[in-house]
Design a protein around this motif. Structure first.
Motif, PDB file in Angstrom:
ATOM      1  N   UNK A 228     -62.617 -49.727  73.782  1.00 32.37           N
ATOM      2  CA  UNK A 228     -63.382 -50.214  72.630  1.00 32.37           C
ATOM      3  C   UNK A 228     -64.827 -49.711  72.666  1.00 32.37           C
ATOM      4  N   UNK A 229     -65.180 -48.925  73.650  1.00 29.49           N
ATOM      5  CA  UNK A 229     -66.545 -48.418  73.781  1.00 29.49           C
ATOM      6  C   UNK A 229     -66.865 -47.367  72.710  1.00 29.49           C
ATOM      7  N   UNK A 230     -68.154 -47.205  72.479  1.00 31.95           N
ATOM      8  CA  UNK A 230     -68.646 -46.088  71.673  1.00 31.95           C
ATOM      9  C   UNK A 230     -68.954 -44.934  72.636  1.00 31.95           C
ATOM     10  N   UNK A 231     -68.230 -43.842  72.457  1.00 32.40           N
ATOM     11  CA  UNK A 231     -68.364 -42.746  73.406  1.00 32.40           C
ATOM     12  C   UNK A 231     -69.358 -41.705  72.907  1.00 32.40           C
ATOM     13  N   UNK A 232     -70.230 -41.276  73.805  1.00 31.77           N
ATOM     14  CA  UNK A 232     -71.209 -40.235  73.479  1.00 31.77           C
ATOM     15  C   UNK A 232     -70.575 -38.864  73.703  1.00 31.77           C
ATOM     16  N   UNK A 233     -71.226 -37.816  73.210  1.00 36.84           N
ATOM     17  CA  UNK A 233     -70.723 -36.468  73.416  1.00 36.84           C
ATOM     18  C   UNK A 233     -70.707 -36.122  74.899  1.00 36.84           C
ATOM     19  N   UNK A 234     -71.699 -36.628  75.638  1.00 37.17           N
ATOM     20  CA  UNK A 234     -71.739 -36.356  77.063  1.00 37.17           C
ATOM     21  C   UNK A 234     -70.544 -36.978  77.776  1.00 37.17           C
ATOM     22  N   UNK A 235     -70.170 -38.190  77.361  1.00 37.51           N
ATOM     23  CA  UNK A 235     -69.004 -38.840  77.966  1.00 37.51           C
ATOM     24  C   UNK A 235     -67.721 -38.078  77.629  1.00 37.51           C
ATOM     25  N   UNK A 236     -67.616 -37.635  76.375  1.00 41.67           N
ATOM     26  CA  UNK A 236     -66.432 -36.874  75.974  1.00 41.67           C
ATOM     27  C   UNK A 236     -66.339 -35.571  76.758  1.00 41.67           C
ATOM     28  N   UNK A 237     -67.490 -34.940  76.985  1.00 46.91           N
ATOM     29  CA  UNK A 237     -67.520 -33.689  77.735  1.00 46.91           C
ATOM     30  C   UNK A 237     -67.048 -33.914  79.167  1.00 46.91           C
ATOM     31  N   UNK A 238     -67.492 -35.029  79.769  1.00 41.43           N
ATOM     32  CA  UNK A 238     -67.101 -35.345  81.141  1.00 41.43           C
ATOM     33  C   UNK A 238     -65.596 -35.599  81.232  1.00 41.43           C
ATOM     34  N   UNK A 239     -65.069 -36.342  80.267  1.00 40.06           N
ATOM     35  CA  UNK A 239     -63.623 -36.639  80.267  1.00 40.06           C
ATOM     36  C   UNK A 239     -62.831 -35.347  80.070  1.00 40.06           C
TER      37      UNK A 239
ATOM     38  N   UNK B 272     -57.707 -39.888  72.759  1.00 40.38           N
ATOM     39  CA  UNK B 272     -58.664 -40.963  73.018  1.00 40.38           C
ATOM     40  C   UNK B 272     -58.731 -41.870  71.795  1.00 40.38           C
ATOM     41  N   UNK B 273     -58.455 -43.147  71.985  1.00 43.07           N
ATOM     42  CA  UNK B 273     -58.587 -44.146  70.920  1.00 43.07           C
ATOM     43  C   UNK B 273     -59.756 -45.038  71.299  1.00 43.07           C
ATOM     44  N   UNK B 274     -60.820 -44.984  70.532  1.00 44.23           N
ATOM     45  CA  UNK B 274     -62.044 -45.691  70.908  1.00 44.23           C
ATOM     46  C   UNK B 274     -62.662 -46.383  69.705  1.00 44.23           C
ATOM     47  N   UNK B 275     -63.641 -47.247  69.996  1.00 40.76           N
ATOM     48  CA  UNK B 275     -64.311 -47.961  68.913  1.00 40.76           C
ATOM     49  C   UNK B 275     -65.107 -47.028  68.023  1.00 40.76           C
ATOM     50  N   UNK B 276     -65.756 -46.037  68.614  1.00 46.34           N
ATOM     51  CA  UNK B 276     -66.523 -45.039  67.854  1.00 46.34           C
ATOM     52  C   UNK B 276     -66.934 -43.933  68.822  1.00 46.34           C
ATOM     53  N   UNK B 277     -67.382 -42.810  68.250  1.00 43.61           N
ATOM     54  CA  UNK B 277     -67.885 -41.741  69.091  1.00 43.61           C
ATOM     55  C   UNK B 277     -69.013 -41.021  68.345  1.00 43.61           C
ATOM     56  N   UNK B 278     -69.910 -40.459  69.143  1.00 47.31           N
ATOM     57  CA  UNK B 278     -71.058 -39.786  68.559  1.00 47.31           C
ATOM     58  C   UNK B 278     -70.918 -38.283  68.757  1.00 47.31           C
ATOM     59  N   UNK B 279     -71.385 -37.547  67.758  1.00 45.65           N
ATOM     60  CA  UNK B 279     -71.291 -36.102  67.825  1.00 45.65           C
ATOM     61  C   UNK B 279     -69.919 -35.621  67.396  1.00 45.65           C
ATOM     62  N   UNK B 280     -69.725 -34.316  67.443  1.00 45.83           N
ATOM     63  CA  UNK B 280     -68.453 -33.728  67.052  1.00 45.83           C
ATOM     64  C   UNK B 280     -67.460 -33.766  68.208  1.00 45.83           C
ATOM     65  N   UNK B 281     -66.207 -33.991  67.877  1.00 47.15           N
ATOM     66  CA  UNK B 281     -65.149 -33.952  68.885  1.00 47.15           C
ATOM     67  C   UNK B 281     -64.444 -32.605  68.774  1.00 47.15           C
TER      68      UNK B 281
END
Length: 576
Positions: free
Chosen positions: A459-470, A482-491
C-alpha cells in the motif's frame, strides 16, 4: 435472419445477465477446524466452507480447477415449498440463471478426463435441468438419469403419487468414465443364490451355465463332455460351449465344473461369491439398496434430535452409492449445497477427500457438529458399520473473506479496512492470476505465476528510486508485477509492471456484494419494468383500456413482480 442463433439451446429471460464475481480469499477459523489421528491413513486436508456458494466456488476455482474427481449437488428444487434454512420458491428463469452460473464453475473444477457430476432433482425442474446440463457440459457428456425410489409407501395426496427423484449423471469424458467407473457390490438379494452345500473351503458358490450363442464361436468351442456318471453332453443346436476345451479341462482339474448333485447333469462352471467384483450400475435405485427419505430423517434425528431438524436430508446410502461408482479412496469430492453435511460425512467415512460449501448458519451448527462426530468415531448411523468406520482425520473450517474493496464516507472505493497486508497480498495474487507463496527472505516476492513471473503487493507510495532498486534485484531474466497505492515518476523499467490499487481493479468485479442467493425483495430488473411499461402503453393506444388481459398474444394474468423472474442466484441451503 442474420442474427438467428446457430445452435439449439435453452433460453430464458435474463440469460445474458452474468455476475462479475469477485474471487475472494478464504480465511480459516481455527476454533472450528477439527482433527484427530487414529491411523496413518487419516485424511486431514478437507474443507468446510461457510458462505455464499457462488462466491465460494469462485474462490476455489484458481486452486482446484481440474482437480475434482466427483461433484454431487442437491440444489433447491424450485417446488415453491417453504424451508426454514433457505428459499426454495424460484421462478424458472431465476432458477436456470442461478444454476447456469454455478454449473459453469463446477465444470471448470472437474478433472479434465476423470471428472463426473451428479445432480439430485425432482420432476418439477428435471427437464429444464437436463437441457441446461446438455448446454453447459455438452449433450455427449450425458451418462444416465438414475431413478431413486425415495418412498416405500404409497403417496395418496396427489393425482399420481410422487415416489421418486432423479440423480442426473454427466462425465467430462464419457468413454473414460465407462473405463474407470466402479461396479456396485451385490445386494443381499443377489448374494442369497450363492450357497455352500458341499462345505467348499472357497466359500459360497453358484453354478453358471456353460453354453453361449454360437454366432462368433470357434471350432474349439464344439466338443463332447462326459460327466462323472458317463453321460455325454454336446452344446444344444444354435449354441456352443462358452469355454474352449483346454480351459474346460483346466477348470475340471481344479474342481470348478459342477455336474449336478448326482453327477449326471449338464456341466456348469462354479463361480465363488468371493470372485464377484460387483455389478455394472444401472439406472434403477430402489430404496432397499440406497435408502429412502424416512431413513434419512431418522439419521438426522439421531444426530440432532427432532427439534429444528433439517427437513430434507438425503440418506447416507444414496451418497455411498454415488461415491462407490464415481470415486476411489483418496479422490477429491465436492458438494457446494452441503445442507446437513451428508456428502462430507459419507466421503470422510469412505476415505475420500472432500470440500463442502454451505451458506446457512447450519454450516457450523449442523455440518461442523456432525463432522466432528464422524472424526471422533462417535457417529454410529448411516454407512458407518457398512464401511467399517472407526474415526480419524479432520477438516479445516473456512469462511469467505469480506470484499476487497469498500466505499469510504465520500463514496470512493478503497481497500477494505478489514484487510491486513497478508490478506491484501493474497487477494491481489488471486485477482491477477498468481499463486500466493510469499518468500520470507525476498520482500518483493509475494507469489508467482510462472518460474520467472512474480508479484509484489504494497500500500506504499513508491518513488522512482525505490522502483529502480527493486528492478535491479529482480534482474533481467525475471519480471515483477507491482501493485501499490501509488508511485512517482515514470515506470519505464523493462522488467517491472506497476499498477495502482484499487484503481487497477475497480471495473473487474462487483465489489461489496456478499450475497448471490435469492432475495425476493430485490428490485425487478430494468428489462422487466420496461417491458411492462411498453405493454401498458401498447394496450392504452390500441384498446383504450388498461384492463385488457392479453397483449401481443401473451397472457397477462399476474403482476410484473409475479410474472417475471429476478436474476440473483440462490444457494441458501440444500437438500441434505
Amino acid at each position: 435472419m442474420t442474427n438467428r442463433k446457430k445452435r439449439l439451446e435453452l433460453t430464458w429471460i435474463g440469460k445474458e445477465e452474468r455476475p462479475r464475481l469477485e474471487p475472494r480469499i478464504l480465511i480459516e477459523d481455527q476454533e472450528l477446524s477439527y482433527a484427530k489421528r487414529v491411523s496413518n491413513d487419516d485424511i486431514f486436508d478437507n474443507r468446510l466452507i461457510h458462505g455464499d456458494n457462488l462466491l465460494a466456488l469462485k474462490a476455489l476455482e484458481q486452486e482446484f480447477a481440474g482437480k475434482i474427481k466427483c461433484i454431487y449437488i442437491d440444489p433447491p428444487y424450485n417446488t415453491g415449498s417453504a424451508f426454514e434454512h433457505y428459499d426454495d420458491g424460484l421462478e424458472h428463469s431465476l432458477w436456470l440463471g442461478l444454476m447456469r452460473d454455478r454449473l459453469e464453475i463446477l465444470r471448470n473444477l472437474l478433472h479434465p478426463t476423470d471428472g463426473s457430476l451428479w445432480v439430485s432433482i425432482d420432476d418439477y425442474e428435471a427437464a429444464y435441468l437436463r437441457v441446461l446440463l446438455d448446454e453447459v457440459f455438452g449433450r455427449g457428456s450425458f451418462i444416465a438419469s438414475n431413478v431413486w425410489q425415495k418412498r416405500y409407501s404409497r403417496e395418496n395426496r396427489e393425482a399420481i403419487g410422487d415416489v421418486h427423484e432423479y440423480v442426473l449423471t454427466y462425465a467430462v469424458n464419457p468413454q473414460r468414465f465407462k473405463e474407470i467407473r466402479n461396479k456396485v457390490p451385490p445386494t443381499p438379494e443377489q448374494t442369497k443364490v450363492y450357497r455352500n452345500p458341499n462345505n467348499d473351503p472357497h466359500g459360497p458358490w453358484r453354478p453358471i451355465p456353460m453354453t453361449a450363442q454360437e454366432g462368433h464361436a470357434t471350432k474349439e468351442q464344439f466338443y463332447e463332455i462326459v460327466s462323472p456318471s458317463g453321460a455325454v453332453f454336446k452344446p444344444p443346436k444354435g449354441r456352443c460351449w462358452g469355454l474352449s476345451k483346454a480351459t474346460f479341462e483346466k477348470l475340471r482339474v481344479e474342481g470348478r465344473i459342477y455336474f449336478g448333485k448326482n453327477g449326471d447333469s449338464q456341466p456348469n462352471v462354479i463361480r465363488y461369491l468371493s470372485e464377484v467384483e460387483g455389478y455394472v450400475p444401472w439406472t434403477w435405485w430402489p430404496h432397499e439398496e440406497v435408502g429412502h427419505t424416512d431413513e434419512s430423517k431418522k439419521e438426522i434425528h439421531a444426530l440432532f434430535g427432532k427439534t429444528d431438524a433439517f427437513d430434507t436430508p438425503k440418506p447416507e446410502r444414496l451418497i455411498h452409492r454415488i461415491l462407490t461408482i464415481a470415486t476411489n479412496p483418496g479422490d477429491l469430492v465436492l458438494d457446494s449445497f452441503l445442507g446437513s453435511g451428508t456428502t462430507a460425512a459419507v466421503a470422510h467415512k469412505m476415505g475420500r477427500r472432500w470440500i463442502g460449501v454451505e451458506l446457512g448458519d447450519h454450516a457450523h451448527t449442523l455440518c461442523a457438529t456432525r463432522l466432528r462426530k464422524v472424526v471422533d468415531g462417535s457417529e454410529p448411523g448411516g454407512v458407518t458399520e457398512a464401511v467399517g468406520w472407526k474415526g480419524g482425520g479432520g477438516f479445516r473450517f473456512f469462511k469467505l473473506a469480506p470484499s476487497l474493496l469498500e466505499k469510504d464516507k465520500w463514496g470512493n472505493w478503497i481497500v477494505s479496512k478489514q484487510y491486513n497486508p497478508e490478506m491484501l497480498a493474497e487477494a491481489m495474487c488471486k485477482l491477477e492470476g498468481f499463486r500466493y507463496a510469499p518468500d520470507r527472505e525476498v520482500f518483493w516476492n509475494h507469489g508467482r505465476s510462472t518460474e520467472r513471473d512474480f508479484i509484489y503487493v504494497t500500500t506504499q507510495n513508491l518513488s522512482r528510486e525505490q522502483l529502480h532498486s527493486i528492478s535491479e534485484q529482480v534482474g533481467e531474466d525475471r519480471t515483477l508485477l507491482i501493485c501499490c497505492g501509488a508511485f512517482r515518476g515514470r515506470s519505464d523499467f523493462s522488467n517491472l509492471t506497476v499498477k495502482k490499487i484499487p484503481q487497477s481493479v475497480l471495473v473487474r468485479c462487483e465489489w461489496g456484494r456478499d450475497d448471490y442467493s435469492l432475495n425476493v425483495t430485490e428490485q425487478i430488473p430494468v428489462i422487466v419494468v420496461e417491458e411492462a411499461k411498453a405493454d401498458a402503453s401498447f394496450n392504452d393506444a390500441s384498446k383504450g383500456s388498461a384492463s385488457k388481459a392479453k397483449i401481443g398474444g401473451r397472457r397477462r394474468s399476474s403482476s410484473a413482480m409475479q410474472e417475471l423472474p429476478l436474476f440473483a442466484g440462490s444457494d441458501k441451503g440444500s437438500k441434505r
